[in-house]
Design a protein around this motif. Structure first.
Motif, short mmCIF file in Angstrom:
data_model
loop_
_atom_site.label_atom_id
_atom_site.label_comp_id
_atom_site.label_asym_id
_atom_site.label_seq_id
_atom_site.Cartn_x
_atom_site.Cartn_y
_atom_site.Cartn_z
N TYR A 6 0.80 -1.23 0.00
CA TYR A 6 0.00 0.00 0.00
C TYR A 6 0.84 1.27 0.00
N TRP A 7 1.80 1.39 0.92
CA TRP A 7 2.61 2.60 0.95
C TRP A 7 3.51 2.72 -0.28
N GLN A 8 3.94 1.58 -0.79
CA GLN A 8 4.79 1.59 -1.98
C GLN A 8 4.02 2.08 -3.21
N PHE A 48 -8.11 3.33 -7.23
CA PHE A 48 -7.58 4.21 -6.19
C PHE A 48 -8.48 4.19 -4.95
N LYS A 49 -9.79 4.15 -5.17
CA LYS A 49 -10.73 4.08 -4.05
C LYS A 49 -10.54 2.79 -3.26
N LYS A 50 -10.40 1.69 -3.98
CA LYS A 50 -10.18 0.40 -3.35
C LYS A 50 -8.84 0.39 -2.61
N HIS A 51 -7.84 1.00 -3.22
CA HIS A 51 -6.52 1.09 -2.60
C HIS A 51 -6.59 1.87 -1.29
N LEU A 52 -7.26 3.01 -1.30
CA LEU A 52 -7.38 3.83 -0.09
C LEU A 52 -8.14 3.10 1.02
N GLU A 53 -9.20 2.40 0.64
CA GLU A 53 -9.99 1.66 1.62
C GLU A 53 -9.16 0.56 2.28
N GLY A 54 -8.38 -0.16 1.46
CA GLY A 54 -7.53 -1.21 2.00
C GLY A 54 -6.43 -0.65 2.88
N GLN A 90 -6.46 2.19 4.53
CA GLN A 90 -7.05 2.70 5.76
C GLN A 90 -7.36 1.57 6.74
N LYS A 91 -7.86 0.48 6.21
CA LYS A 91 -8.18 -0.69 7.04
C LYS A 91 -6.94 -1.20 7.76
N HIS A 92 -5.84 -1.32 7.05
CA HIS A 92 -4.61 -1.84 7.66
C HIS A 92 -3.93 -0.80 8.55
N GLU A 93 -4.05 0.46 8.21
CA GLU A 93 -3.48 1.49 9.07
C GLU A 93 -4.23 1.58 10.39
N ASP A 94 -5.52 1.27 10.37
CA ASP A 94 -6.30 1.24 11.62
C ASP A 94 -5.82 0.13 12.55
N VAL A 95 -5.26 -0.91 11.97
CA VAL A 95 -4.69 -2.01 12.76
C VAL A 95 -3.27 -1.67 13.19
N PHE A 96 -2.52 -1.07 12.27
CA PHE A 96 -1.10 -0.77 12.49
C PHE A 96 -0.90 0.32 13.54
N TRP A 97 -1.69 1.38 13.47
CA TRP A 97 -1.54 2.50 14.38
C TRP A 97 -2.67 2.56 15.40
N ASP A 98 -2.33 2.90 16.62
CA ASP A 98 -3.31 3.05 17.70
C ASP A 98 -3.95 4.43 17.60
N THR A 99 -5.28 4.46 17.59
CA THR A 99 -6.00 5.74 17.53
C THR A 99 -6.33 6.27 18.92
N TRP A 100 -6.18 5.42 19.94
CA TRP A 100 -6.51 5.76 21.33
C TRP A 100 -7.99 6.08 21.52
N GLU A 101 -8.80 5.68 20.57
CA GLU A 101 -10.25 5.89 20.67
C GLU A 101 -10.93 4.61 21.13
N ASP A 102 -12.14 4.74 21.67
CA ASP A 102 -12.88 3.58 22.15
C ASP A 102 -13.22 2.61 21.03
#
Length: 217
Positions: A145-147, A159-165, A167-179
């Motif tokens: 994705y980043w590449q 591009f839409k599908k790329h962004l959705e994918g 975002q999905k993995h970044e939500d797992v990779f990074w902590d949002t500190w939200e409930d």
């Protein structure tokens, strides 16, 4: 008649003494087993809380200078590729720093299963799945994705599908500190199940237990 009464009294005394021994041993055994269960439950809960803290550390979006650079760089990597691959490698570096926390939790699995049943293994399996999902997302983000982001020409739908994918993995990779953080929700669900399994361990003894261990004289 007096001899009968005396014999009856001795018999009752013997029965009472036997009851005292049996009930005393039973009470000691129950107390010992109960204490061991409580210690195991507390140790497992504490280990899981450490797991949650370790995962929060691993997923922190804030990186220090030099993090991720322990990765072996490929001979044909371009500088921009190396930067992205190193970014994804950060979670692996941080995991190594907290490895003992995860090992400690895993070593409790079989003892916990022996005490609370085979079904309790799912708690440990799901915890591992959660950790592995972070590693999986890190690999996909760093290698795909980043590449591709801003470097590969895509149609609007692609591009839409790329962004959705991504975002999905970044939500797992990074902590949002939200409930509603995806990993925090998974960990909370596992903790709720763990709490439910050990809940009876911390309850007061049953009235029947008190009755059976009560002295009769």
């Amino acid at each position: 008649m007096l001899e009968v009464i005396t014999l009856l009294g001795k018999t009752i005394a013997v029965i009472s003494a036997c009851w005292a021994i049996v009930s005393g041993v039973g009470a000691w055994k129950r107390e010992f087993i109960g204490k061991r269960r409580i210690e195991l439950a507390e140790e497992t809960l504490a280990a899981f809380f450490e797991i949650k803290d370790a995962i929060a550390f691993i997923r922190s979006p804030f990186a220090s200078v030099g993090e991720g650079e322990s990765r072996v760089v490929g001979d044909r990597e371009k500088p921009e590729e190396t930067e992205l691959l190193n970014r994804g490698h950060i979670v692996f570096e941080r995991y190594e720093k907290k490895r003992e926390v995860f090992i400690k939790f895993e070593t409790l699995k079989y003892k916990f299963m022996a005490t609370y049943g085979e079904d309790s293994e799912a708690i440990f399996k799901d915890t591992n799945k959660t950790v592995n999902s972070i590693f999986s997302s890190a690999r996909l983000l760093a290698t795909q994705y980043w590449q591709r982001q801003g470097r590969v020409q895509m149609s609007d739908d692609e591009f839409k599908k790329h962004l959705e994918g991504m975002q999905k993995h970044e939500d797992v990779f990074w902590d949002t500190w939200e409930d509603d953080d995806v990993i925090r929700k998974q960990l909370q669900s596992i903790q709720n199940r763990l709490d439910a399994v050990v809940a009876s361990t911390f309850e007061e003894p049953m009235p029947t237990y008190k009755l059976l261990t009560k002295k009769l004289w």
